[in-house]
Scaffold this motif. Structure first.
Motif, PDB file in Angstrom:
ATOM      1  N   SER A  73       0.830  -1.201   0.000  1.00 12.91           N
ATOM      2  CA  SER A  73       0.000   0.000   0.000  1.00 12.91           C
ATOM      3  C   SER A  73       0.864   1.250   0.000  1.00 12.91           C
ATOM      4  O   SER A  73       0.633   2.194  -0.753  1.00 12.91           O
ATOM      5  CB  SER A  73      -0.923   0.001   1.233  1.00 12.91           C
ATOM      6  N   ALA A  74       1.901   1.229   0.850  1.00 14.22           N
ATOM      7  CA  ALA A  74       2.816   2.369   0.900  1.00 14.22           C
ATOM      8  C   ALA A  74       3.622   2.477  -0.396  1.00 14.22           C
ATOM      9  O   ALA A  74       3.845   3.571  -0.918  1.00 14.22           O
ATOM     10  CB  ALA A  74       3.756   2.221   2.097  1.00 14.22           C
ATOM     11  N   SER A  75       4.048   1.336  -0.927  1.00  9.94           N
ATOM     12  CA  SER A  75       4.844   1.330  -2.148  1.00  9.94           C
ATOM     13  C   SER A  75       4.045   1.839  -3.340  1.00  9.94           C
ATOM     14  O   SER A  75       4.555   2.588  -4.174  1.00  9.94           O
ATOM     15  CB  SER A  75       5.355  -0.091  -2.432  1.00  9.94           C
ATOM     16  N   ALA A 106      10.904   2.633  -8.360  1.00 13.49           N
ATOM     17  CA  ALA A 106      10.943   1.188  -8.616  1.00 13.49           C
ATOM     18  C   ALA A 106      12.042   0.520  -7.803  1.00 13.49           C
ATOM     19  O   ALA A 106      11.851  -0.558  -7.231  1.00 13.49           O
ATOM     20  CB  ALA A 106      11.155   0.938 -10.108  1.00 13.49           C
ATOM     21  N   LEU A 107      13.223   1.171  -7.733  1.00  8.41           N
ATOM     22  CA  LEU A 107      14.336   0.618  -6.963  1.00  8.41           C
ATOM     23  C   LEU A 107      13.997   0.535  -5.485  1.00  8.41           C
ATOM     24  O   LEU A 107      14.228  -0.489  -4.829  1.00  8.41           O
ATOM     25  CB  LEU A 107      15.584   1.478  -7.171  1.00  8.41           C
ATOM     26  N   LEU A 108      13.438   1.591  -4.936  1.00  4.14           N
ATOM     27  CA  LEU A 108      13.079   1.599  -3.516  1.00  4.14           C
ATOM     28  C   LEU A 108      11.998   0.572  -3.208  1.00  4.14           C
ATOM     29  O   LEU A 108      12.020  -0.080  -2.158  1.00  4.14           O
ATOM     30  CB  LEU A 108      12.616   3.002  -3.111  1.00  4.14           C
ATOM     31  N   ASN A 109      11.040   0.412  -4.136  1.00  2.00           N
ATOM     32  CA  ASN A 109      10.001  -0.589  -3.939  1.00  2.00           C
ATOM     33  C   ASN A 109      10.594  -1.997  -3.889  1.00  2.00           C
ATOM     34  O   ASN A 109      10.215  -2.827  -3.058  1.00  2.00           O
ATOM     35  CB  ASN A 109       8.967  -0.517  -5.069  1.00  2.00           C
ATOM     36  N   ALA A 110      11.527  -2.265  -4.796  1.00  2.00           N
ATOM     37  CA  ALA A 110      12.148  -3.587  -4.831  1.00  2.00           C
ATOM     38  C   ALA A 110      12.979  -3.838  -3.575  1.00  2.00           C
ATOM     39  O   ALA A 110      12.956  -4.935  -3.005  1.00  2.00           O
ATOM     40  CB  ALA A 110      13.017  -3.713  -6.080  1.00  2.00           C
ATOM     41  N   LEU A 111      13.712  -2.817  -3.123  1.00  2.00           N
ATOM     42  CA  LEU A 111      14.520  -2.966  -1.906  1.00  2.00           C
ATOM     43  C   LEU A 111      13.631  -3.190  -0.677  1.00  2.00           C
ATOM     44  O   LEU A 111      14.002  -3.929   0.247  1.00  2.00           O
ATOM     45  CB  LEU A 111      15.394  -1.722  -1.704  1.00  2.00           C
ATOM     46  N   ALA A 112      12.461  -2.548  -0.679  1.00  2.00           N
ATOM     47  CA  ALA A 112      11.532  -2.733   0.444  1.00  2.00           C
ATOM     48  C   ALA A 112      11.087  -4.191   0.543  1.00  2.00           C
ATOM     49  O   ALA A 112      10.845  -4.716   1.637  1.00  2.00           O
ATOM     50  CB  ALA A 112      10.318  -1.824   0.276  1.00  2.00           C
ATOM     51  N   MET A 113      11.002  -4.855  -0.628  1.00  2.00           N
ATOM     52  CA  MET A 113      10.586  -6.251  -0.628  1.00  2.00           C
ATOM     53  C   MET A 113      11.614  -7.146   0.064  1.00  2.00           C
ATOM     54  O   MET A 113      11.262  -8.165   0.669  1.00  2.00           O
ATOM     55  CB  MET A 113      10.370  -6.726  -2.063  1.00  2.00           C
ATOM     56  N   ASN A 165       8.195   1.833 -13.222  1.00  2.00           N
ATOM     57  CA  ASN A 165       7.537   2.117 -11.954  1.00  2.00           C
ATOM     58  C   ASN A 165       6.299   1.248 -11.797  1.00  2.00           C
ATOM     59  O   ASN A 165       6.050   0.648 -10.752  1.00  2.00           O
ATOM     60  CB  ASN A 165       7.162   3.603 -11.915  1.00  2.00           C
ATOM     61  N   THR A 166       5.487   1.147 -12.858  1.00  2.00           N
ATOM     62  CA  THR A 166       4.290   0.324 -12.816  1.00  2.00           C
ATOM     63  C   THR A 166       4.647  -1.148 -12.735  1.00  2.00           C
ATOM     64  O   THR A 166       3.992  -1.920 -12.035  1.00  2.00           O
ATOM     65  CB  THR A 166       3.429   0.574 -14.074  1.00  2.00           C
ATOM     66  N   HIS A 212      13.415 -13.444  -5.964  1.00  2.00           N
ATOM     67  CA  HIS A 212      13.912 -13.596  -7.344  1.00  2.00           C
ATOM     68  C   HIS A 212      13.400 -12.469  -8.236  1.00  2.00           C
ATOM     69  O   HIS A 212      14.163 -11.859  -8.996  1.00  2.00           O
ATOM     70  CB  HIS A 212      13.475 -14.955  -7.895  1.00  2.00           C
ATOM     71  N   SER A 213      12.115 -12.174  -8.147  1.00  2.00           N
ATOM     72  CA  SER A 213      11.528 -11.121  -8.979  1.00  2.00           C
ATOM     73  C   SER A 213      12.042  -9.734  -8.580  1.00  2.00           C
ATOM     74  O   SER A 213      12.306  -8.895  -9.438  1.00  2.00           O
ATOM     75  CB  SER A 213      10.001 -11.156  -8.868  1.00  2.00           C
ATOM     76  N   SER A 214      12.200  -9.512  -7.286  1.00  2.00           N
ATOM     77  CA  SER A 214      12.674  -8.216  -6.800  1.00  2.00           C
ATOM     78  C   SER A 214      14.091  -7.936  -7.277  1.00  2.00           C
ATOM     79  O   SER A 214      14.432  -6.804  -7.627  1.00  2.00           O
ATOM     80  CB  SER A 214      12.636  -8.167  -5.265  1.00  2.00           C
ATOM     81  N   TRP A 215      14.927  -8.976  -7.313  1.00  2.00           N
ATOM     82  CA  TRP A 215      16.305  -8.808  -7.752  1.00  2.00           C
ATOM     83  C   TRP A 215      16.350  -8.351  -9.213  1.00  2.00           C
ATOM     84  O   TRP A 215      17.191  -7.543  -9.595  1.00  2.00           O
ATOM     85  CB  TRP A 215      17.078 -10.098  -7.574  1.00  2.00           C
ATOM     86  N   GLY A 216      15.430  -8.841 -10.031  1.00  2.00           N
ATOM     87  CA  GLY A 216      15.366  -8.419 -11.423  1.00  2.00           C
ATOM     88  C   GLY A 216      15.055  -6.934 -11.559  1.00  2.00           C
ATOM     89  O   GLY A 216      15.661  -6.229 -12.381  1.00  2.00           O
ATOM     90  N   VAL A 217      14.141  -6.440 -10.749  1.00  2.00           N
ATOM     91  CA  VAL A 217      13.795  -5.014 -10.774  1.00  2.00           C
ATOM     92  C   VAL A 217      14.963  -4.169 -10.280  1.00  2.00           C
ATOM     93  O   VAL A 217      15.244  -3.096 -10.816  1.00  2.00           O
ATOM     94  CB  VAL A 217      12.538  -4.741  -9.921  1.00  2.00           C
ATOM     95  N   VAL A 218      15.678  -4.656  -9.255  1.00  2.00           N
ATOM     96  CA  VAL A 218      16.836  -3.923  -8.733  1.00  2.00           C
ATOM     97  C   VAL A 218      17.902  -3.776  -9.805  1.00  2.00           C
ATOM     98  O   VAL A 218      18.454  -2.688 -10.021  1.00  2.00           O
ATOM     99  CB  VAL A 218      17.431  -4.648  -7.497  1.00  2.00           C
ATOM    100  N   LYS A 219      18.209  -4.855 -10.523  1.00  2.00           N
ATOM    101  CA  LYS A 219      19.228  -4.804 -11.574  1.00  2.00           C
ATOM    102  C   LYS A 219      18.837  -3.827 -12.676  1.00  2.00           C
ATOM    103  O   LYS A 219      19.674  -3.035 -13.141  1.00  2.00           O
ATOM    104  CB  LYS A 219      19.450  -6.197 -12.167  1.00  2.00           C
ATOM    105  N   THR A 220      17.577  -3.875 -13.107  1.00  2.00           N
ATOM    106  CA  THR A 220      17.117  -2.965 -14.163  1.00  2.00           C
ATOM    107  C   THR A 220      17.167  -1.515 -13.707  1.00  2.00           C
ATOM    108  O   THR A 220      17.610  -0.627 -14.449  1.00  2.00           O
ATOM    109  CB  THR A 220      15.681  -3.317 -14.587  1.00  2.00           C
ATOM    110  N   SER A 221      16.743  -1.260 -12.479  1.00  2.00           N
ATOM    111  CA  SER A 221      16.722   0.104 -11.949  1.00  2.00           C
ATOM    112  C   SER A 221      18.125   0.682 -11.831  1.00  2.00           C
ATOM    113  O   SER A 221      18.375   1.827 -12.205  1.00  2.00           O
ATOM    114  CB  SER A 221      16.026   0.130 -10.578  1.00  2.00           C
TER     115      SER A 221
END
Length: 317
Positions: A73-75, A106-113, A165-166, A212-221
């Protein structure tokens, strides 16, 4: 007062593109605000229900999913805020605009995960050594409601996938969806007399998928924030293609990077055999870069070949 107006007009003029210039707008592509608003409302509403249900049923699978939903919700709200700011035009202080705020979100959202996953794993390990009773029927009912809501939110976000971001926001929701499936499974197993240890086991399984999915977003960001060369654009080939244009002697200081996840930029020095051929060379270069490589923001600086030869002579001495 006149100087302030003139300064404002000058700032707009400096950041504006004219006919024949780059098509880049200095603004984020922007996911639909309505899409993110709907996602925030649905996720936050269910998070409250799931937190209550998780405590009443004493289910870690449900509580972990509830914590995930609260974080989401916060993300999602943060993603919405970044979306609004990214749509602002360029200014004298930020001449490239605010498009990369979406990447940062997007990076902060992935790190929060990662933090959410760590919490789930710690709780699961504790329950391996000290199992607690779980109300299977309550878990099943609450998790089923969550599954339906997560499907609705995921469908809403999937309609707009141009922004990283989406996509990062959708990643959170897909994690929620997996969490709901795991909680439903745990509820069914426990309701029919199965071992309560299935609850923390499924929690860890979902955590691994989310990680696994979060790491992909971190690399792209990170790649976007470091202005890395887009993966679909061959750097050396672009340089060779520019050098192959008639009238071009050499190419140097070539830089290619992503302005956003969907728009690439290029800047380079073009050494010319004859400076009076620059208009033709520029037109051909723009045509090739846009049609062959999809590069929309192009900045090229012409240089006479004599100047380059002088530099090399100085270096040789």
């Amino acid at each position: 007062m006149k100087k302030v107006i003139e300064s404002t007009n000058l700032e707009k003029q400096l950041t504006r593109h004219h006919e024949g210039d780059s098509d880049y707008t200095h603004q984020g592509t922007g996911s639909s605000k309505k899409v993110l608003i709907a996602a925030v409302c649905l996720t936050l509403g269910y998070a409250v229900i799931e937190v209550i249900g998780g405590f009443l049923s004493n289910s870690l699978a449900l509580l972990s999913d509830a914590g995930h939903m609260v974080t989401d919700s916060a993300s999602l709200f943060f993603a919405l805020l970044a979306n609004v700011l990214a749509g602002r035009p360029a200014s004298g202080k930020y001449s490239f605009g605010f498009a990369k705020l979406e990447v940062l979100a997007a990076l902060l959202n992935a790190l929060a995960m990662f933090a959410v996953v760590l919490w789930i794993v710690v709780e699961a390990v504790e329950r391996f050594s000290s199992p607690v009773p779980v109300n299977g029927s309550s878990v099943f009912l609450v998790a089923t409601l969550g599954l339906l809501i997560n499907i609705a939110v995921a469908w809403t976000l999937s309609r707009d996938q141009k922004s990283i971001n989406t996509r990062a926001a959708l990643l959170h929701v897909m994690g929620d969806l997996l969490g709901s499936v795991a909680a439903i499974t745990a509820g069914i197993v426990i309701f029919f007399g199965g071992p309560v240890i299935v609850d923390p086991i499924l929690s860890i399984f979902v955590s691994a998928l989310i990680l696994h999915s979060s790491w992909g977003v971190v690399k792209t960001s990170v790649h976007l924030l470091l202005d890395g060369v887009p993966e679909n654009i061959p750097y050396q080939e672009v340089g060779s293609t520019l050098e192959a244009i008639p009238g071009v002697y050499a190419v140097h200081d070539l830089h290619i990077w992503d302005m956003t996840a969907n728009e690439a930029a290029l800047s380079s020095h073009i050494v010319l055999e004859r400076m009076d051929e620059w208009p033709q060379v520029l037109e051909k270069a723009r045509e090739i870069l846009e049609k062959k490589y999809g590069i929309s923001h192009i900045t090229l600086q012409p240089e006479p070949v004599e100047e380059m030869k002088k530099r090399f002579m100085c270096i040789g001495e």
